[in-house]
Write an enzyme that holds these catalytic residues in place. Sequence first.
Site, mmCIF file in Angstrom:
data_model
loop_
_atom_site.group_PDB
_atom_site.id
_atom_site.type_symbol
_atom_site.label_atom_id
_atom_site.label_comp_id
_atom_site.label_asym_id
_atom_site.label_seq_id
_atom_site.Cartn_x
_atom_site.Cartn_y
_atom_site.Cartn_z
ATOM 1 N N GLY A 86 0.828 -1.201 0.000
ATOM 2 C CA GLY A 86 0.000 0.000 0.000
ATOM 3 C C GLY A 86 0.861 1.250 0.000
ATOM 4 O O GLY A 86 2.018 1.243 -0.432
ATOM 5 N N GLY A 87 0.287 2.311 0.540
ATOM 6 C CA GLY A 87 0.987 3.591 0.567
ATOM 7 C C GLY A 87 2.333 3.523 1.257
ATOM 8 O O GLY A 87 3.226 4.335 0.982
ATOM 9 N N GLY A 93 22.718 12.194 -31.087
ATOM 10 C CA GLY A 93 22.222 12.727 -29.810
ATOM 11 C C GLY A 93 22.688 11.902 -28.630
ATOM 12 O O GLY A 93 22.899 12.438 -27.529
ATOM 13 N N ALA A 94 22.882 10.614 -28.864
ATOM 14 C CA ALA A 94 23.311 9.764 -27.755
ATOM 15 C C ALA A 94 24.747 10.092 -27.348
ATOM 16 O O ALA A 94 25.107 10.018 -26.175
ATOM 17 C CB ALA A 94 23.178 8.296 -28.127
HETATM 18 C C1 HXC Z 1 -2.853 -3.885 12.295
HETATM 19 C C2 HXC Z 1 -1.918 -5.776 11.427
HETATM 20 C C3 HXC Z 1 -1.771 -5.163 10.173
HETATM 21 C C4 HXC Z 1 -2.222 -3.837 10.044
HETATM 22 C C5 HXC Z 1 -1.011 -7.143 10.035
HETATM 23 N N1 HXC Z 1 -1.436 -7.007 11.284
HETATM 24 N N2 HXC Z 1 -1.217 -6.040 9.325
HETATM 25 N N3 HXC Z 1 -2.445 -5.139 12.472
HETATM 26 N N4 HXC Z 1 -2.735 -3.230 11.125
HETATM 27 N N5 HXC Z 1 -2.096 -3.175 8.916
HETATM 28 C C6 HXC Z 1 -1.375 -7.999 12.352
HETATM 29 C C7 HXC Z 1 -2.266 -9.170 12.113
HETATM 30 O O1 HXC Z 1 -3.557 -8.892 12.569
HETATM 31 C C8 HXC Z 1 -1.590 -10.232 12.937
HETATM 32 O O2 HXC Z 1 -1.918 -10.024 14.271
HETATM 33 C C9 HXC Z 1 -0.131 -9.903 12.791
HETATM 34 O O3 HXC Z 1 -0.069 -8.540 12.359
HETATM 35 C C10 HXC Z 1 0.555 -10.735 11.737
HETATM 36 O O4 HXC Z 1 -0.221 -10.717 10.561
HETATM 37 P P1 HXC Z 1 -0.606 -12.051 9.790
HETATM 38 O O5 HXC Z 1 -1.702 -11.691 8.862
HETATM 39 O O6 HXC Z 1 -0.831 -13.169 10.738
HETATM 40 O O7 HXC Z 1 0.744 -12.333 9.025
HETATM 41 P P2 HXC Z 1 0.975 -12.865 7.542
HETATM 42 O O8 HXC Z 1 0.091 -14.043 7.288
HETATM 43 O O9 HXC Z 1 2.426 -13.025 7.408
HETATM 44 O O10 HXC Z 1 0.452 -11.694 6.591
HETATM 45 C C11 HXC Z 1 1.094 -10.448 6.588
HETATM 46 C C12 HXC Z 1 0.291 -9.405 5.763
HETATM 47 C C13 HXC Z 1 -1.182 -9.388 6.241
HETATM 48 C C14 HXC Z 1 0.376 -9.815 4.282
HETATM 49 C C15 HXC Z 1 0.976 -8.081 5.917
HETATM 50 O O11 HXC Z 1 -1.172 -9.278 7.655
HETATM 51 C C16 HXC Z 1 -1.958 -8.287 5.668
HETATM 52 O O12 HXC Z 1 -2.400 -8.367 4.520
HETATM 53 N N6 HXC Z 1 -2.164 -7.227 6.466
HETATM 54 C C17 HXC Z 1 -2.983 -6.109 6.077
HETATM 55 C C18 HXC Z 1 -2.253 -5.281 5.075
HETATM 56 C C19 HXC Z 1 -3.001 -4.031 4.789
HETATM 57 O O13 HXC Z 1 -4.059 -4.035 4.149
HETATM 58 N N7 HXC Z 1 -2.499 -2.906 5.369
HETATM 59 C C20 HXC Z 1 -3.091 -1.633 5.275
HETATM 60 C C21 HXC Z 1 -2.604 -1.093 3.965
HETATM 61 S S1 HXC Z 1 -3.140 0.519 3.724
HETATM 62 P P3 HXC Z 1 -1.990 -11.219 15.355
HETATM 63 O O14 HXC Z 1 -2.525 -10.563 16.585
HETATM 64 O O15 HXC Z 1 -2.879 -12.251 14.780
HETATM 65 O O16 HXC Z 1 -0.584 -11.695 15.498
HETATM 66 C C22 HXC Z 1 -1.778 1.367 3.997
HETATM 67 C C23 HXC Z 1 -1.979 2.787 3.705
HETATM 68 C C24 HXC Z 1 -0.757 3.574 3.983
HETATM 69 O O17 HXC Z 1 -0.769 0.911 4.369
HETATM 70 C C25 HXC Z 1 -1.002 4.890 3.374
HETATM 71 C C26 HXC Z 1 0.088 5.836 3.639
HETATM 72 C C27 HXC Z 1 -0.230 7.132 2.967
#
Ligand code: HXC
Length: 517
Positions: free
Chosen positions: A174-175, A407-408
Amino acid sequence: MATQTHLDRLTELRDKKAEIRLGGGQDKIDKQHAGGKLSARERIDTLLDKNSFQEFSMFAQHRCTYFGMAGKPAPADGVITGVGKIDGRYVHFASQDFTVFGGSAGEIHCDKVVEAMQNSLKTGTPFVFMNDSGGARIQEGIDSLSGYAKVFYANVELSGVVPQISLIMGPCAGGAAYSPALTDFIIQTRQAQMFITGPSVIKQVTGEVVTPEELGGAEAQMHYSGVVHFVADDDEHAVGICKRLLSFLPNNNLEDAPLLPGEYSIGEVPGLNTVIPEDPRSPYDVRDVIKGVVDFADFMEVQETYAENMVVGFGRVAGRSVGIIANQPKVFAGVLDINSSDKAARFIRFCNAFNIPLLTFVDTPGFLPGVSQEQGGIIRHGAKVLFAYSAATVPKVSVILRKAYGGAYVAMCARDLGADRVFAWPTAEIAVMGADGAAEIVFKREIEAAEDRAEARAKFTETYRNTFSTPYVAGSRRMVDDILEPSHTRIAVAQALEVLSAKRELRPAKKHGLMPM
Ligand code: HXC
């Protein structure tokens, strides 16, 4: 309640620190190891000189009360920040801890990262960000977005002042991927993925089915997108690349890169006399030339498998760091195209920002013709190279090896783009275009009237080549300072870089120019 003794307090402190250092717990660290990854603190230990680590805001905690977060501990709020030494030189850094809420970034987490970055800025020391995170901490909602925005803003403040290096060692989705994108170099491990929208979103929106590796694996982000600069086999390798890279760089834009007092020898390199094949159409590997010029044949190539028709990277000549930009005749004859222009221009900008001289090796038949290149904006992208070289005020030394057409030729740091020294090899062909094409145009009537057109074509091509496709006309016009025996190149470059290290070039004050983007 009994009053705590000093010893109680010490024990309490030690226990608290030990607990924080364990992050999300041993089982989560074990999971990290099972996935072929180090923990956030192990990465720091690998990065820093022994006993040089000073941690910032270890006791920081999030303030989120939504979704059951109230009072839920998040050791170091999921990111370890601080300062330490690499090979005796200070760096500031942040290391996201995936064992704590997936390394997700909320308000305090981001504030900690920005605090470390501001310390880089204050002290003129590089910033290293080890990324391993699920992105914005979802429970913190828009506070996370605000936090990330502060990181991006700080990235831009630091840009051009201190080197910034991102290591992608886990998810970076993501971001969140835009912080690394705003830094100078990205090193990604094969275990990590980096993308803006993941496979599930892509499937929903476009119906395409892709694996995370195809989409954002290290190879994909290097080879196709050019987002990544180095691919690492694992965390230790990534840290090794980071340290080696830093060894070529100054701490900040007001310093020069460390001058290594080496055991190198500056003498003739006979092997360079035979690198270029007799047949002007035969390819060769320009890295053989580069390795014959840099100390100990030690060349650190950047973006090795992206736009391979252009080779860029760092080396040293007589202990002095140089940024090398070279056409690669082995790949598409070393032609300049959209991606190779972007690759070269970005690298030149980095070197100029950090006082690293530019050493250019030229062997290019020109810009790549074709509809896809024109429609893709080769004019805009090629102009980046012209802009970057012309705007660069660091020492600029160019060596024309063979073809330097049209040019290159100009784009590859010709004399009139401000090259301080231009050397040519006797094999150099500095011309407006290749002799074959030129003869077809200039001697069109003579060739058509000839009984044996092939013979006439060959004869007139030779005539054109003897007139223009040599370095001597360019020498007579002072577009070339010297025509060198290739074996003398290392000596000539070393001398030039030594005297040019005192170069100062002032330009008119302005807010900024408009680099073609
Ligand atoms: C809170 C999160 C989290 C998040 C993961 N966790 N991502 N908690 N916020 N963004 C937590 C999970 O709940 C889990 O908690 C632990 O971290 C490990 O994650 P798992 O899913 O068990 O691990 P894995 O299977 O390895 O998968 C990793 C992952 C997946 C691919 C990153 O967790 C995932 O898809 N997370 C969400 C990603 C996402 O959509 N992020 C927001 C993006 S938007 P527990 O308690 O079970 O251990 C963004 C915008 C930024 O980032 C913009 C900036 C301008």
